[in-house]
Write a protein that holds these residues in place. Structure first.
Motif, PDB file in Angstrom:
ATOM      1  N   ARG A 110       0.839  -1.200   0.000  1.00  0.00           N
ATOM      2  CA  ARG A 110       0.000   0.000   0.000  1.00  0.00           C
ATOM      3  C   ARG A 110       0.870   1.245   0.000  1.00  0.00           C
ATOM      4  N   GLU A 111       0.331   2.325  -0.512  1.00  0.00           N
ATOM      5  CA  GLU A 111       1.009   3.614  -0.492  1.00  0.00           C
ATOM      6  C   GLU A 111       0.749   4.263   0.870  1.00  0.00           C
ATOM      7  N   PRO A 112       1.792   4.521   1.678  1.00  0.00           N
ATOM      8  CA  PRO A 112       1.592   5.109   3.009  1.00  0.00           C
ATOM      9  C   PRO A 112       0.806   6.417   2.990  1.00  0.00           C
ATOM     10  N   ALA A 113       0.980   7.225   1.968  1.00  0.00           N
ATOM     11  CA  ALA A 113       0.294   8.521   1.902  1.00  0.00           C
ATOM     12  C   ALA A 113      -1.223   8.368   1.775  1.00  0.00           C
ATOM     13  N   GLU A 114      -1.694   7.187   1.404  1.00  0.00           N
ATOM     14  CA  GLU A 114      -3.137   6.966   1.266  1.00  0.00           C
ATOM     15  C   GLU A 114      -3.825   6.732   2.606  1.00  0.00           C
ATOM     16  N   ILE A 115      -3.059   6.498   3.647  1.00  0.00           N
ATOM     17  CA  ILE A 115      -3.639   6.274   4.973  1.00  0.00           C
ATOM     18  C   ILE A 115      -3.847   7.631   5.637  1.00  0.00           C
ATOM     19  N   ARG A 116      -5.093   7.980   5.866  1.00  0.00           N
ATOM     20  CA  ARG A 116      -5.405   9.264   6.495  1.00  0.00           C
ATOM     21  C   ARG A 116      -5.062   9.192   7.969  1.00  0.00           C
ATOM     22  N   ARG A 117      -4.494  10.265   8.489  1.00  0.00           N
ATOM     23  CA  ARG A 117      -4.076  10.298   9.889  1.00  0.00           C
ATOM     24  C   ARG A 117      -4.569  11.562  10.545  1.00  0.00           C
ATOM     25  N   GLY A 118      -5.120  11.398  11.716  1.00  0.00           N
ATOM     26  CA  GLY A 118      -5.589  12.544  12.485  1.00  0.00           C
ATOM     27  C   GLY A 118      -4.959  12.536  13.861  1.00  0.00           C
ATOM     28  N   TYR A 119      -4.786  13.724  14.401  1.00  0.00           N
ATOM     29  CA  TYR A 119      -4.205  13.842  15.742  1.00  0.00           C
ATOM     30  C   TYR A 119      -4.962  14.922  16.495  1.00  0.00           C
ATOM     31  N   ASN A 120      -5.476  14.573  17.644  1.00  0.00           N
ATOM     32  CA  ASN A 120      -6.287  15.462  18.455  1.00  0.00           C
ATOM     33  C   ASN A 120      -5.476  15.921  19.663  1.00  0.00           C
ATOM     34  N   LEU A 121      -5.143  17.207  19.688  1.00  0.00           N
ATOM     35  CA  LEU A 121      -4.446  17.771  20.848  1.00  0.00           C
ATOM     36  C   LEU A 121      -5.488  18.105  21.903  1.00  0.00           C
ATOM     37  N   MET A 122      -5.349  17.542  23.084  1.00  0.00           N
ATOM     38  CA  MET A 122      -6.321  17.773  24.141  1.00  0.00           C
ATOM     39  C   MET A 122      -5.678  18.498  25.313  1.00  0.00           C
ATOM     40  N   GLY A 123      -6.435  19.411  25.881  1.00  0.00           N
ATOM     41  CA  GLY A 123      -5.935  20.130  27.032  1.00  0.00           C
ATOM     42  C   GLY A 123      -6.755  21.365  27.324  1.00  0.00           C
ATOM     43  N   VAL A 124      -6.159  22.277  28.041  1.00  0.00           N
ATOM     44  CA  VAL A 124      -6.834  23.506  28.451  1.00  0.00           C
ATOM     45  C   VAL A 124      -5.958  24.699  28.094  1.00  0.00           C
ATOM     46  N   ILE A 125      -6.569  25.690  27.476  1.00  0.00           N
ATOM     47  CA  ILE A 125      -5.868  26.944  27.202  1.00  0.00           C
ATOM     48  C   ILE A 125      -6.110  27.870  28.389  1.00  0.00           C
ATOM     49  N   ASP A 126      -5.042  28.305  29.016  1.00  0.00           N
ATOM     50  CA  ASP A 126      -5.140  29.233  30.137  1.00  0.00           C
ATOM     51  C   ASP A 126      -5.269  30.639  29.567  1.00  0.00           C
ATOM     52  N   LEU A 127      -6.456  31.211  29.703  1.00  0.00           N
ATOM     53  CA  LEU A 127      -6.714  32.553  29.187  1.00  0.00           C
ATOM     54  C   LEU A 127      -6.507  33.629  30.249  1.00  0.00           C
ATOM     55  N   GLY A 128      -5.945  33.236  31.387  1.00  0.00           N
ATOM     56  CA  GLY A 128      -5.686  34.191  32.451  1.00  0.00           C
ATOM     57  C   GLY A 128      -6.912  34.485  33.305  1.00  0.00           C
ATOM     58  N   ARG A 129      -7.975  33.730  33.103  1.00  0.00           N
ATOM     59  CA  ARG A 129      -9.186  33.891  33.911  1.00  0.00           C
ATOM     60  C   ARG A 129      -9.247  32.742  34.918  1.00  0.00           C
ATOM     61  N   PRO A 130      -9.913  32.972  36.045  1.00  0.00           N
ATOM     62  CA  PRO A 130     -10.013  31.902  37.042  1.00  0.00           C
ATOM     63  C   PRO A 130     -10.636  30.616  36.492  1.00  0.00           C
ATOM     64  N   ASP A 131     -11.572  30.737  35.565  1.00  0.00           N
ATOM     65  CA  ASP A 131     -12.237  29.539  35.048  1.00  0.00           C
ATOM     66  C   ASP A 131     -11.388  28.772  34.037  1.00  0.00           C
ATOM     67  N   THR A 132     -10.223  29.300  33.663  1.00  0.00           N
ATOM     68  CA  THR A 132      -9.351  28.580  32.732  1.00  0.00           C
ATOM     69  C   THR A 132      -8.022  28.197  33.362  1.00  0.00           C
ATOM     70  N   ARG A 133      -7.903  28.367  34.656  1.00  0.00           N
ATOM     71  CA  ARG A 133      -6.683  27.982  35.368  1.00  0.00           C
ATOM     72  C   ARG A 133      -6.896  26.645  36.061  1.00  0.00           C
ATOM     73  N   LEU A 134      -5.880  25.832  36.024  1.00  0.00           N
ATOM     74  CA  LEU A 134      -5.934  24.535  36.695  1.00  0.00           C
ATOM     75  C   LEU A 134      -4.853  24.471  37.756  1.00  0.00           C
ATOM     76  N   ASP A 135      -5.235  24.080  38.964  1.00  0.00           N
ATOM     77  CA  ASP A 135      -4.241  23.881  40.019  1.00  0.00           C
ATOM     78  C   ASP A 135      -3.394  22.653  39.724  1.00  0.00           C
TER      79      ASP A 135
END
Length: 110
Positions: free
Chosen positions: A48-73
């Motif tokens: 098989r041609e490797p380029a024919e295999i579709r690949r997806g990558y999901n980055l998961m996490g939290v963006i800290d926007l400097g607000r209390p509701d986006t900060r994680l201890d």
């Protein structure tokens, strides 16, 4: 996809799968190159041609926007956490060299 892309089963995915989608908690960004190489090798062995295999990558996490509701201890293990600048750096790092791949970005807790 599941944990199979972390190890030797990635070659199996390359032989049989039409597409693979993993999330960052299961496959860290630094493991993408090795996983893609295993998938490519499996595809080549199956004629098989490797380029024919579709690949997806999901980055998961939290963006800290400097607000209390986006900060994680205590950020969750294997999740990306930080300010927008940190996320930009992670996105650039992950997307470099994976032309033709699908990237999906998910934020939790916002």
């Amino acid at each position: 996809m599941d944990r199979s892309v972390r190890g030797s089963n990635a070659g199996f995915d390359g032989r049989l799968a039409d597409g693979i989608f993993v999330s960052s908690p299961y496959l860290l960004p630094e493991d993408l190159t090795r996983s893609n190489r295993l998938i490519d090798d499996g595809a080549k062995k199956a004629g098989r041609e490797p380029a024919e295999i579709r690949r997806g990558y999901n980055l998961m996490g939290v963006i800290d926007l400097g607000r209390p509701d986006t900060r994680l201890d205590e950020p969750k293990p294997r999740m990306i956490y930080g300010a927008v600048e940190h996320w930009v750096g992670e996105i650039v790092r992950v997307s470099t060299g994976i032309t033709g791949r699908i990237l999906s970005f998910t934020t939790l807790g916002i």
